[in-house]
Design a protein around this motif. Structure first.
Motif, PDB file in Angstrom:
ATOM      1  N   PHE A   1       1.372  -1.142  -0.445  1.00 21.94           N
ATOM      2  CA  PHE A   1       0.101  -0.367   0.120  1.00 21.94           C
ATOM      3  C   PHE A   1       1.008   0.937  -0.127  1.00 21.94           C
ATOM      4  N   VAL A   2       0.519   2.451  -0.717  1.00 19.07           N
ATOM      5  CA  VAL A   2       0.917   3.189  -0.536  1.00 19.07           C
ATOM      6  C   VAL A   2       0.573   4.537   0.305  1.00 19.07           C
ATOM      7  N   LEU A   3       1.063   5.552   1.133  1.00 17.26           N
ATOM      8  CA  LEU A   3       0.219   6.280   2.317  1.00 17.26           C
ATOM      9  C   LEU A   3       0.339   7.193   1.217  1.00 17.26           C
ATOM     10  N   GLY A   4      -0.394   8.530   1.745  1.00 22.12           N
ATOM     11  CA  GLY A   4       0.180   9.999   1.918  1.00 22.12           C
ATOM     12  C   GLY A   4      -0.317  10.765   0.809  1.00 22.12           C
ATOM     13  N   TYR A   5      -0.304  10.189  -0.901  1.00 21.05           N
ATOM     14  CA  TYR A   5      -0.988  10.102  -2.291  1.00 21.05           C
ATOM     15  C   TYR A   5      -1.433  11.639  -2.128  1.00 21.05           C
ATOM     16  N   PRO A   6      -0.702  12.728  -2.957  1.00 25.80           N
ATOM     17  CA  PRO A   6      -1.874  14.231  -2.758  1.00 25.80           C
ATOM     18  C   PRO A   6      -2.912  13.522  -2.820  1.00 25.80           C
TER      19      PRO A   6
ATOM     20  N   ALA B   1      -8.501 -12.925   5.239  1.00 22.86           N
ATOM     21  CA  ALA B   1      -8.579 -13.905   4.355  1.00 22.86           C
ATOM     22  C   ALA B   1      -7.819 -14.469   4.011  1.00 22.86           C
ATOM     23  N   GLY B   2      -6.276 -13.995   4.896  1.00 19.25           N
ATOM     24  CA  GLY B   2      -5.343 -14.689   4.686  1.00 19.25           C
ATOM     25  C   GLY B   2      -3.964 -14.636   4.284  1.00 19.25           C
ATOM     26  N   VAL B   3      -3.816 -13.437   4.780  1.00 21.78           N
ATOM     27  CA  VAL B   3      -2.630 -12.218   3.416  1.00 21.78           C
ATOM     28  C   VAL B   3      -1.543 -12.838   4.206  1.00 21.78           C
ATOM     29  N   ASP B   4      -0.181 -12.881   4.120  1.00 20.15           N
ATOM     30  CA  ASP B   4       0.698 -13.560   4.968  1.00 20.15           C
ATOM     31  C   ASP B   4       1.378 -11.537   5.694  1.00 20.15           C
ATOM     32  N   GLU B   5       1.175 -10.943   4.463  1.00 15.63           N
ATOM     33  CA  GLU B   5       1.865  -9.677   5.342  1.00 15.63           C
ATOM     34  C   GLU B   5       1.853  -8.819   4.347  1.00 15.63           C
ATOM     35  N   ILE B   6       1.539  -7.166   4.881  1.00 18.59           N
ATOM     36  CA  ILE B   6       1.505  -5.950   3.912  1.00 18.59           C
ATOM     37  C   ILE B   6       2.272  -5.126   4.630  1.00 18.59           C
ATOM     38  N   ALA B   7       2.284  -4.389   2.870  1.00 18.17           N
ATOM     39  CA  ALA B   7       4.078  -3.653   3.254  1.00 18.17           C
ATOM     40  C   ALA B   7       3.328  -1.769   2.942  1.00 18.17           C
ATOM     41  N   LEU B   8       3.604  -0.999   3.736  1.00 20.48           N
ATOM     42  CA  LEU B   8       2.977   0.239   3.983  1.00 20.48           C
ATOM     43  C   LEU B   8       3.886   0.675   3.940  1.00 20.48           C
ATOM     44  N   PHE B   9       3.538   1.939   2.522  1.00 21.40           N
ATOM     45  CA  PHE B   9       4.840   3.050   1.360  1.00 21.40           C
ATOM     46  C   PHE B   9       4.579   4.040   1.876  1.00 21.40           C
ATOM     47  N   ILE B  10       4.977   5.365   2.664  1.00 22.09           N
ATOM     48  CA  ILE B  10       4.513   6.779   1.986  1.00 22.09           C
ATOM     49  C   ILE B  10       5.175   6.755   1.274  1.00 22.09           C
ATOM     50  N   MET B  11       4.421   6.985   0.678  1.00 26.68           N
ATOM     51  CA  MET B  11       4.493   7.758  -1.238  1.00 26.68           C
ATOM     52  C   MET B  11       5.881   9.452  -0.542  1.00 26.68           C
TER      53      MET B  11
END
Length: 504
Positions: free
Chosen positions: A375-380, A400-410
């Protein structure tokens, strides 16, 4: 056979981590473009390959607010053969800018007579479009800059340099150079390599693979000795935050299924590796090709594991595709919803089917393919309600079973549509996915950390065994997800820094 008398030096720069940012920087990628280029030059030239990172990844030194892994710039300078006809530097990532710029300056000061060629990392989201930073590159000592793919352009430039036939430079598209009158000349990128099967396989024998493996972490989740592979190039989509559309002219090209499996089999036999990290950003665009790859892997009885480490458009796959991928050894798929908000997705120019992705995650969970959602956070233009929708969707994915998330700041990478929309950084190396220079960074960083904690809590509630298994994987150092590996990576780097860091 004609004797190879000309020496070409190739340089892979250091891996760079922003101090305090183990989430958005310091992720090692194998230098695929440089390995491809070495394979294209090997039959005609003597190669002097200097992998500044790979030759000593356990050595760390500090440059301003950044930690570099690998040999120092002065050591790189010493390892250049003074008889080199040119020095080729791989601009691996925008985050490495602070190191690459100084490296260019130092090499030009020591070897003013040797032309320096800069090549682009055109197939990774951590790269940048060099045409957007062209003035800086020439100010630091570059003589030639190559846009897009290097495998055909660089050999042509070298041939012209050796023959002193500089008038022919204008016949090459996708390069920039200084003309004899001192003026900067930019020749636009007009084409990409149409038939990728014509390229030789990457020449990994020039790189210290054993040291990459001893590091015990990589870009994709590392279970054992591995190699990177790229089965396609570019992407047909035009997400505004991504640099790939700019460096690939919004086109996707793929290698044939046979050529891909030929490489897999060749690397298994040559290097005895059984694990492959796919680094193309969208390898599943042609579903039929992926299924044929899987069938041929099975037919040839290749007992391998492979991971889609750089992402894939999950809507290009069906349940049947996942079944074939699992049978052929695929055990990890990264995909990118980017946001739970349709409003933000529209701003990003990012098509995504949230419900379809949930069904696919459920099936991956059933058949044993690990999954990552990015995911991308902070998009204009993103608002508080949009962030809330992202949180809600992540909870659905977790169940649902997703194993991991990645949170990137734009961050506004040069070459993306967002470049220039957000300001405040002092140099390009600060364009990590944890951009502390942003006015709203503290708000976004706090939201990110809270969401990571909520994700872990939801995972404990919905899938407690997965959490236990990840703890065991961390202790065993055989990683099934990037999250496990990134904890190890952060601890390992902290230990290396504590053991001794030199300031340069």
């Amino acid at each position: 056979m004609k004797e190879k008398s000309n020496i070409i030096s190739l340089v892979n720069p250091n891996l760079v981590t922003q101090i305090g940012d183990s989430l958005g920087s310091g992720i090692p990628y194998m230098p695929l473009p440089l390995a491809y280029l070495a394979a294209c030059l090997i039959n005609k030239y003597n190669l002097n390959v200097i992998d500044a990172f790979g030759e000593d990844p356990f050595k760390v030194w500090q440059k301003e607010n950044f930690i570099a892994q690998g040999i120092t710039i002065s050591e790189v300078v010493k390892r250049i053969n003074p008889s080199s006809r040119c020095i080729i530097i791989y601009y691996s990532s925008v985050m490495a800018s602070i190191i690459i710029d100084e490296m260019m300056n130092s090499l030009k000061a020591e070897y003013p007579q040797i032309p320096i060629i800069i090549i682009e990392n055109s197939q990774a989201v951590i790269g940048c479009s060099l045409k957007h930073i062209i003035d800086k590159l020439f100010a630091c000592g570059a003589d030639y800059v190559v846009f897009g793919e290097c495998e055909e352009r660089v050999p042509n430039i070298i041939d012209i340099i050796i023959k002193s036939d500089l008038n022919k430079l204008d016949l090459i598209d996708g390069i920039a150079y200084k003309a004899q009158n001192g003026m900067l000349k930019i020749l636009p990128q007009k084409k990409n390599i149409a038939n990728l099967d014509r390229l030789p396989f990457p020449a990994w024998e020039y790189f210290a693979l054993d040291k990459y493996w001893k590091l015990r972490y990589a870009h994709g989740p590392m279970e054992g000795e591995y190699l990177a592979i790229m089965t396609s190039r570019g992407c047909p989509y035009s997400c505004n935050f991504c640099v790939i559309p700019s460096t690939n002219q919004k086109k996707w090209r793929a290698r044939s299924y046979k050529n891909v499996v030929d490489e897999l089999e060749y690397m298994v036999n040559k290097f005895n590796v059984k694990e492959f990290h796919w680094e193309d950003v969208n390898p599943t665009v042609n579903e039929e090709r992926i299924i044929e790859i899987c069938k041929l892997i099975i037919d040839r009885e290749l007992k391998i594991k492979w991971k889609l480490a750089s992402g894939s458009k999950i809507e290009t796959m069906r349940l049947e595709t996942l079944e074939w991928m699992k049978k052929a050894g695929c055990n990890y798929i990264s995909f990118s919803p980017e946001s739970g908000s349709k409003h933000v997705l529209k701003l990003m120019n990012k098509p995504f089917d949230h419900d379809y992705a949930l069904d696919m995650v459920r099936h991956m969970n059933r058949i044993g393919i690990k999954s990552q959602a990015c995911f991308v956070l902070g998009y204009p233009g993103e608002e508080e309600n949009d962030l809330k929708q992202t949180e809600i969707y992540i909870k659905k994915l977790t169940k649902a079973g997703v194993d991991e998330i990645a949170l990137f700041i734009m961050t506004p990478i040069p070459g993306t549509e967002t470049f220039g929309q957000i300001s405040g950084y002092k140099n390009f190396s600060e364009l990590t996915f944890s951009p502390a220079w942003r006015d709203d960074f503290e708000i976004l960083s706090t939201f990110r950390m809270r969401l990571y904690k909520k994700f872990l809590l939801w995972k404990i509630i919905y899938h407690p065994f997965k959490v236990f298994r990840q703890m065991i994987n961390l202790l065993r150092r055989r990683f099934e997800s990037k999250a496990e590996m990134n904890i190890y990576r952060a601890l390992r780097l902290k230990y290396m820094v504590a053991r001794g860091t030199n300031k340069c």
